[in-house]
Design a protein around this motif. Structure first.
Motif, short mmCIF file in Angstrom:
data_model
loop_
_atom_site.label_atom_id
_atom_site.label_comp_id
_atom_site.label_asym_id
_atom_site.label_seq_id
_atom_site.Cartn_x
_atom_site.Cartn_y
_atom_site.Cartn_z
N ARG A 109 -0.38 1.11 1.51
CA ARG A 109 -0.99 -0.19 1.77
C ARG A 109 -0.03 -1.10 2.53
O ARG A 109 -0.42 -1.81 3.45
N SER A 123 -8.49 5.05 -4.71
CA SER A 123 -7.20 4.60 -4.20
C SER A 123 -6.65 5.60 -3.20
O SER A 123 -6.55 6.80 -3.50
N ILE A 124 -6.32 5.12 -2.01
CA ILE A 124 -5.74 5.97 -0.96
C ILE A 124 -4.23 5.82 -1.03
O ILE A 124 -3.68 4.75 -0.78
N ASP A 139 -15.32 0.68 -4.16
CA ASP A 139 -14.23 0.09 -3.40
C ASP A 139 -13.19 1.16 -3.07
O ASP A 139 -12.65 1.81 -3.97
N VAL A 140 -12.93 1.35 -1.78
CA VAL A 140 -11.95 2.32 -1.31
C VAL A 140 -10.81 1.54 -0.67
O VAL A 140 -11.02 0.86 0.36
N ARG A 141 -9.61 1.61 -1.25
CA ARG A 141 -8.48 0.82 -0.77
C ARG A 141 -7.20 1.63 -0.74
O ARG A 141 -6.99 2.52 -1.56
N ARG A 142 -6.34 1.30 0.22
CA ARG A 142 -4.99 1.85 0.22
C ARG A 142 -4.15 1.10 -0.81
O ARG A 142 -4.30 -0.12 -0.97
N GLU A 175 -10.95 2.71 4.73
CA GLU A 175 -11.00 1.87 3.54
C GLU A 175 -12.05 0.78 3.71
O GLU A 175 -12.42 0.39 4.82
#
Length: 267
Positions: free
Chosen positions: A230, A46-47, A222-225, A198
């Motif tokens: 986000r 999580s970013i 999985d790399v996501r903001r 991401e």
């Protein structure tokens, strides 16, 4: 005589059925004597607004159906590849005393992030044919435009792209970065920088022997903001005008607020 002649064809059919069943049974057996069993410390990154990077720890073992050859050594390679996109690399030269773009090369796809770890130098772990097939090394993971036919120029621009992204921490090659214990257990760690893109990151694990791949495994991380990061990211890409107005309003508001605060604090 009639009995013998009658049993002959039946005996042939019977033998044929035995051979067919035996062959089918043999084909149903697993052809891979060694396979990978691996796990990660996390499958989602999580970013957030204070994201400073992360670490992906890969650990596992080589599962065998039979003892490994004593005269041949196994090796393990792990790659982590981020989302790819087209990119143009330009070269600057001094023209009439001024630095200007003098040449360029387009790449059909180049990973935004690529890390590779191995239990030995890659030249000893895989051969050229295997690298061409699986695109394991960093230069092979980068695909140059097919319009360019100059191999020397392609190598020059590929090296330049790798050099720039290596300095940014987005391309990492760690030979001996993996530990292989008793030719069975392995463990490695990949550091993700704070400026990662991401998307879906593909993890590939290879077992090799004599330069060739024995078994491989593919996973995704999985790399996501998330959170406020986000929301701002989606707003900037989907509603750029609203994002610009909001950014301007926030700048004015915080600037006015800071000025008012200092005016009250100052004696």
């Amino acid at each position: 005589l009639l009995s013998h002649q009658g049993n002959g064809p039946m005996r042939g059919v019977f033998l044929y059925l035995i051979c067919a069943v035996s062959l089918g049974f043999g084909l149903s057996q697993p052809t891979v004597a060694e396979e990978i069993v691996a796990q990660f410390n996390q499958t989602r990154v999580s970013i957030t607004t204070n994201f400073e990077g992360s670490q992906i720890v890969v650990y596992g073992a080589i599962k065998r159906d039979s003892p490994a050859p004593t005269n041949k050594k196994n090796h393990v390679i792990i790659t982590l590849e981020g989302p790819s996109s087209p990119i143009v690399v330009r070269r600057k030269d001094r023209v009439m005393g001024i630095w200007a773009n003098n040449a360029e090369l387009g790449f059909e796809r180049a990973p935004s992030f690529y890390a590779i770890m191995s239990t030995a130098p890659l030249a000893k772990v895989i051969d050229e044919a295997t690298d061409r097939l699986y695109h394991i090394t960093i230069p092979r993971a980068i695909r140059a435009s097919t319009r360019n036919r100059d191999a020397e120029q392609t190598t020059e621009f590929t090296d330049a792209l790798i050099r720039v992204r290596t300095s940014e921490g987005n391309y990492v090659q760690s030979e001996y970065g993996l530990r292989l214990l008793q030719d069975t257990l392995f463990q490695g760690q990949i550091d993700l920088p704070a400026n990662i893109t991401e998307g879906a990151y593909r993890v590939r694990i290879f077992i090799t022997r004599d330069g060739q791949v024995i078994d491989s495994q593919f996973r995704e991380i999985d790399v996501r903001r998330v959170g406020l990061e986000r929301w701002f990211f989606n707003l900037a890409h989907e509603q750029p005008l609203i994002y610009g107005i909001l950014a301007l309003f926030l700048a004015i508001f915080f600037g006015w607020g800071a000025s008012t605060l200092f005016r009250y604090i100052r004696p």
